[in-house]
Design an enzyme around this catalytic site. Structure first.
Site, short mmCIF file in Angstrom:
data_model
loop_
_atom_site.label_atom_id
_atom_site.label_comp_id
_atom_site.label_asym_id
_atom_site.label_seq_id
_atom_site.Cartn_x
_atom_site.Cartn_y
_atom_site.Cartn_z
CE LYS A 1 -1.87 2.74 -21.50
NZ LYS A 1 -2.49 1.47 -21.14
N GLY B 1 -5.81 3.48 -12.94
CA GLY B 1 -6.18 3.70 -14.33
C GLY B 1 -6.59 2.41 -15.03
P1 ATR Z 1 -2.62 1.61 -12.98
O1 ATR Z 1 -2.75 2.80 -13.85
O2 ATR Z 1 -1.79 0.50 -13.56
O3 ATR Z 1 -3.93 1.10 -12.48
P2 ATR Z 1 -2.06 3.01 -10.52
O4 ATR Z 1 -3.01 4.08 -10.89
O5 ATR Z 1 -0.74 3.36 -9.93
O6 ATR Z 1 -1.71 2.08 -11.76
O7 ATR Z 1 -2.85 2.01 -9.53
C1 ATR Z 1 -2.22 0.95 -8.93
C2 ATR Z 1 -3.26 0.12 -8.17
O8 ATR Z 1 -2.61 -1.00 -7.58
C3 ATR Z 1 -3.93 0.87 -7.04
O9 ATR Z 1 -5.25 0.38 -6.91
C4 ATR Z 1 -3.08 0.46 -5.84
O10 ATR Z 1 -3.75 0.55 -4.60
P3 ATR Z 1 -3.79 1.98 -3.80
O11 ATR Z 1 -4.80 2.82 -4.52
O12 ATR Z 1 -4.20 1.62 -2.44
O13 ATR Z 1 -2.39 2.53 -3.90
C5 ATR Z 1 -2.85 -0.98 -6.17
N1 ATR Z 1 -1.67 -1.57 -5.51
C6 ATR Z 1 -0.38 -1.36 -5.81
N2 ATR Z 1 0.42 -2.12 -5.02
C7 ATR Z 1 -0.41 -2.82 -4.21
C8 ATR Z 1 -0.20 -3.78 -3.16
N3 ATR Z 1 1.03 -4.15 -2.81
N4 ATR Z 1 -1.28 -4.31 -2.56
C9 ATR Z 1 -2.52 -3.92 -2.91
N5 ATR Z 1 -2.79 -3.03 -3.89
C10 ATR Z 1 -1.74 -2.48 -4.52
#
Ligand code: ATR
Length: 262
Positions: free
Chosen positions: A66, A129
């Site tokens: 994207k 994102g």
């Molecule tokens: P997307 O594009 O789907 O939003 P991403 O940019 O990889 O994917 O973002 C994932 C989000 O999920 C982030 O906010 C991440 O938190 P961090 O910025 O601290 O990494 C959050 N996230 C993923 N696994 C998590 C978990 N187990 N507990 C809390 N937040 C989580």
């Protein structure tokens, strides 16, 4: 020959976009062919160019392309510029256009549930994102106060500082996951925690009236906790259908009704 559409990603097998767009076409009496297109991780641009060179009409873009689609487009809608990500492509007079319909898809799904967005206060958990794409459409639909809570606080703060000027009338702020508290109309889980099977803990002093999980078809500790409190909940299938309807509308000028496909 019927109009050609595709969803491009890697992996792509899991995508439900072809079945949705064919269902919309059946309902609206249009003739189209919508396929899944697997692009190599280093071959997104050439695959897009080939598709449109072969008279493709429109393409949806999914993980992980994207952001690349955003940089490839020569013309972008306002909401795509703010999201810095594109999920819908089309060619007009030789110019590649891009839009992002994910946020409007979420808004449409929430409104189809009859959850009120006007003057609402919303907590979004996650600062990736998925969150970036939904802030502007939520504010346009009436959200007044949005708190972005993230495990990594600095990322939520960065998002707030990036988006503040795009939504000057809304109250936007950031907090860490460990500081979750207060009273909200709607809480939205935009983390990838359920996709990876991780638990999210919602503290007792966090109060909310509705809970929306962007993921679908996966166990969600977030939704389990909301249900245990007796709060109305939804997983993200409506958002998926909503973004597809918006893309269908851009390409075909006809807007199927979300409620017919839930
Ligand atoms: P997307 O594009 O789907 O939003 P991403 O940019 O990889 O994917 O973002 C994932 C989000 O999920 C982030 O906010 C991440 O938190 P961090 O910025 O601290 O990494 C959050 N996230 C993923 N696994 C998590 C978990 N187990 N507990 C809390 N937040 C989580």
């Amino acid at each position: 020959m019927s109009k050609q559409f595709a969803v491009i990603g890697n992996p792509i097998e899991q995508s439900r976009s072809p079945e949705l767009h064919h269902a919309f076409a059946d309902k609206t009496g249009l003739d189209l062919n919508y396929v899944k297109r697997l692009a190599p991780l280093d071959g997104f641009e050439s695959s897009v160019k080939e598709f449109f060179a072969q008279n493709g009409v429109g393409m949806n873009v999914t993980v992980p392309f994207k952001e690349q689609a955003f940089t490839l487009c020569q013309q972008l809608t306002e909401r795509a510029k703010i999201a810095k990500a594109v999920n819908t492509l089309w060619m007009q007079d030789g110019v590649l256009h891009g839009d992002n319909t994910d946020g409007q898809g979420l808004v449409d799904a929430i409104q189809a549930l009859d959850w009120n967005l006007a003057k609402s206060s919303i907590l979004i958990i996650g600062a990736g994102g998925a969150t970036r794409g939904v802030i502007y459409p939520l504010v346009k639909a009436g959200a007044q106060k949005i708190v972005i809570a993230n495990r990594t606080l600095a990322r939520a703060e960065q998002l707030v500082s990036d988006l503040k000027t795009a939504v000057p009338d809304a109250e936007l702020s950031a907090c860490g996951l460990d500081e979750l508290q207060g009273q909200f109309d709607i809480v939205i889980n935009a983390t990838s925690a359920s996709l990876s099977g991780d638990a999210l803990i919602l503290p007792e002093n966090l109060q909310f009236n509705y809970a929306y999980e962007m993921a679908y078809g996966k166990p969600s500790s977030f939704l389990d906790q909301a249900k245990a409190r007796g709060v109305p909940t939804s997983e993200g299938f409506g958002m998926l259908v909503g973004q597809a309807i918006e893309a269908f509308y851009i390409w075909n000028g006809v807007r199927p009704k979300l409620k017919d496909f839930l």
